[in-house]
Design a protein around this motif. Structure first.
Motif, mmCIF file in Angstrom:
data_model
loop_
_atom_site.group_PDB
_atom_site.id
_atom_site.type_symbol
_atom_site.label_atom_id
_atom_site.label_comp_id
_atom_site.label_asym_id
_atom_site.label_seq_id
_atom_site.Cartn_x
_atom_site.Cartn_y
_atom_site.Cartn_z
ATOM 1 N N THR A 185 37.690 42.315 52.276
ATOM 2 C CA THR A 185 39.044 41.802 52.065
ATOM 3 C C THR A 185 39.305 40.665 53.052
ATOM 4 O OG1 THR A 185 40.033 43.295 53.679
ATOM 5 C CG2 THR A 185 39.876 44.107 51.413
ATOM 6 N N SER A 186 40.372 39.913 52.810
ATOM 7 C CA SER A 186 40.715 38.858 53.765
ATOM 8 C C SER A 186 41.103 39.465 55.111
ATOM 9 C CB SER A 186 41.832 37.970 53.224
ATOM 10 O OG SER A 186 43.003 38.707 53.016
ATOM 11 N N LYS A 187 41.656 40.671 55.086
ATOM 12 C CA LYS A 187 41.991 41.354 56.341
ATOM 13 C C LYS A 187 40.731 41.653 57.142
ATOM 14 C CE LYS A 187 44.167 45.377 58.353
ATOM 15 N NZ LYS A 187 44.620 46.724 58.180
ATOM 16 N N SER A 188 39.679 42.148 56.482
ATOM 17 C CA SER A 188 38.446 42.445 57.211
ATOM 18 C C SER A 188 37.804 41.168 57.733
ATOM 19 C CB SER A 188 37.461 43.263 56.361
ATOM 20 O OG SER A 188 37.092 42.590 55.181
ATOM 21 N N LEU A 189 37.980 40.051 57.032
ATOM 22 C CA LEU A 189 37.484 38.766 57.531
ATOM 23 C C LEU A 189 38.229 38.371 58.798
ATOM 24 C CD1 LEU A 189 35.750 36.236 57.236
ATOM 25 C CD2 LEU A 189 37.452 35.333 55.673
ATOM 26 N N MET A 191 33.569 30.975 56.457
ATOM 27 C CA MET A 191 33.757 32.191 55.672
ATOM 28 C C MET A 191 35.146 32.203 55.013
ATOM 29 S SD MET A 191 30.965 33.936 55.785
ATOM 30 C CE MET A 191 31.461 35.560 55.261
ATOM 31 N N GLU A 192 36.150 31.717 55.722
ATOM 32 C CA GLU A 192 37.496 31.647 55.141
ATOM 33 C C GLU A 192 37.522 30.685 53.950
ATOM 34 O OE1 GLU A 192 39.790 30.639 58.595
ATOM 35 O OE2 GLU A 192 40.127 32.755 59.104
ATOM 36 N N GLN A 193 36.810 29.570 54.060
ATOM 37 C CA GLN A 193 36.719 28.628 52.940
ATOM 38 C C GLN A 193 36.018 29.281 51.753
ATOM 39 O OE1 GLN A 193 34.749 25.197 54.547
ATOM 40 N NE2 GLN A 193 36.557 24.505 55.656
ATOM 41 N N GLU A 194 34.949 30.012 52.025
ATOM 42 C CA GLU A 194 34.229 30.709 50.962
ATOM 43 C C GLU A 194 35.127 31.771 50.313
ATOM 44 O OE1 GLU A 194 31.007 30.233 49.638
ATOM 45 O OE2 GLU A 194 31.336 28.363 50.722
ATOM 46 N N ARG A 235 38.395 31.703 50.084
ATOM 47 C CA ARG A 235 39.371 31.015 49.240
ATOM 48 C C ARG A 235 38.724 30.578 47.928
ATOM 49 N NH1 ARG A 235 44.222 30.049 48.891
ATOM 50 N NH2 ARG A 235 44.685 30.559 51.021
ATOM 51 N N THR A 236 37.482 30.104 47.974
ATOM 52 C CA THR A 236 36.768 29.701 46.761
ATOM 53 C C THR A 236 36.576 30.895 45.833
ATOM 54 O OG1 THR A 236 35.629 27.916 47.929
ATOM 55 C CG2 THR A 236 34.637 28.673 45.872
ATOM 56 N N LEU A 237 36.182 32.037 46.387
ATOM 57 C CA LEU A 237 36.050 33.246 45.579
ATOM 58 C C LEU A 237 37.386 33.625 44.954
ATOM 59 C CD1 LEU A 237 33.760 35.511 47.777
ATOM 60 C CD2 LEU A 237 33.230 34.630 45.501
ATOM 61 N N TYR A 238 38.433 33.607 45.761
ATOM 62 C CA TYR A 238 39.769 33.950 45.287
ATOM 63 C C TYR A 238 40.185 33.041 44.128
ATOM 64 C CZ TYR A 238 44.857 34.180 45.230
ATOM 65 O OH TYR A 238 46.168 34.289 44.843
ATOM 66 N N GLU A 239 39.981 31.753 44.286
ATOM 67 C CA GLU A 239 40.357 30.800 43.240
ATOM 68 C C GLU A 239 39.537 31.011 41.970
ATOM 69 O OE1 GLU A 239 40.007 27.076 45.287
ATOM 70 O OE2 GLU A 239 41.907 27.370 46.332
ATOM 71 N N SER A 240 38.296 31.444 42.116
ATOM 72 C CA SER A 240 37.457 31.673 40.938
ATOM 73 C C SER A 240 37.928 32.878 40.123
ATOM 74 C CB SER A 240 35.994 31.847 41.336
ATOM 75 O OG SER A 240 35.766 33.102 41.935
ATOM 76 N N PHE A 241 38.651 33.812 40.749
ATOM 77 C CA PHE A 241 39.169 34.976 40.032
ATOM 78 C C PHE A 241 40.328 34.607 39.116
ATOM 79 C CE2 PHE A 241 37.682 37.806 43.765
ATOM 80 C CZ PHE A 241 36.427 37.942 43.196
ATOM 81 N N GLU A 242 40.962 33.446 39.339
ATOM 82 C CA GLU A 242 42.081 32.973 38.517
ATOM 83 C C GLU A 242 43.099 34.085 38.259
ATOM 84 O OE1 GLU A 242 40.416 31.165 35.021
ATOM 85 O OE2 GLU A 242 39.526 29.547 36.171
ATOM 86 N N LYS A 292 35.511 44.970 46.441
ATOM 87 C CA LYS A 292 34.943 46.292 46.203
ATOM 88 C C LYS A 292 34.247 46.397 44.853
ATOM 89 C CE LYS A 292 36.089 51.168 46.339
ATOM 90 N NZ LYS A 292 37.106 52.165 46.618
ATOM 91 N N GLU A 293 34.832 45.828 43.817
ATOM 92 C CA GLU A 293 34.231 45.919 42.486
ATOM 93 C C GLU A 293 33.230 44.807 42.206
ATOM 94 O OE1 GLU A 293 37.113 46.445 39.405
ATOM 95 O OE2 GLU A 293 38.306 47.799 40.637
ATOM 96 N N HIS A 294 33.137 43.835 43.116
ATOM 97 C CA HIS A 294 32.303 42.659 42.880
ATOM 98 C C HIS A 294 31.128 42.535 43.850
ATOM 99 C CE1 HIS A 294 35.490 41.337 40.207
ATOM 100 N NE2 HIS A 294 36.346 41.585 41.183
ATOM 101 N N GLY A 295 31.126 43.338 44.883
ATOM 102 C CA GLY A 295 30.111 43.197 45.931
ATOM 103 C C GLY A 295 30.812 42.995 47.251
ATOM 104 N N CYS A 296 30.207 42.246 48.152
ATOM 105 C CA CYS A 296 30.822 41.976 49.444
ATOM 106 C C CYS A 296 30.161 40.765 50.083
ATOM 107 C CB CYS A 296 30.710 43.184 50.367
ATOM 108 S SG CYS A 296 29.017 43.663 50.739
ATOM 109 N N MET A 297 30.782 40.246 51.126
ATOM 110 C CA MET A 297 30.174 39.218 51.959
ATOM 111 C C MET A 297 29.547 39.953 53.136
ATOM 112 S SD MET A 297 33.218 36.431 52.174
ATOM 113 C CE MET A 297 32.819 34.851 51.508
#
Length: 69
Positions: free
Chosen positions: A6-10, A24-27, A29-36, A47-52
């Motif tokens: 999560t962004s909190k764990s980051l 990592m924060e930029q990455e 945000r990119t992941l977040y934007e891709s979820f639309e 959790k449902e997609h994997g993790c960094m």
């Protein structure tokens, strides 16, 4: 090894250099934007997609390259 779900764990990762945290924060945000999605960024979980995963000095390798010398 740091596992980011999560962004909190980051935001809780304090042992990595600030420049890497910024990357990592930029990455994230990119992941977040891709979820639309209309869900706030702080509510998104991988959790449902994997993790960094951030490997740190002293961590054992996750795999071994038999071709490495």
């Amino acid at each position: 090894m740091r596992i980011i779900m999560t962004s909190k764990s980051l935001g809780e990762v304090k042992v990595l250099p600030p420049s890497y945290i910024n990357y990592m924060e930029q990455e994230w945000r990119t992941l977040y934007e891709s979820f639309e999605t209309d869900v706030p960024i702080d509510a998104i979980s991988l959790k449902e997609h994997g993790c960094m995963v951030c490997i740190e000095a002293g961590d054992k390798p996750l795999f071994r390259n038999n071709n490495a010398e």
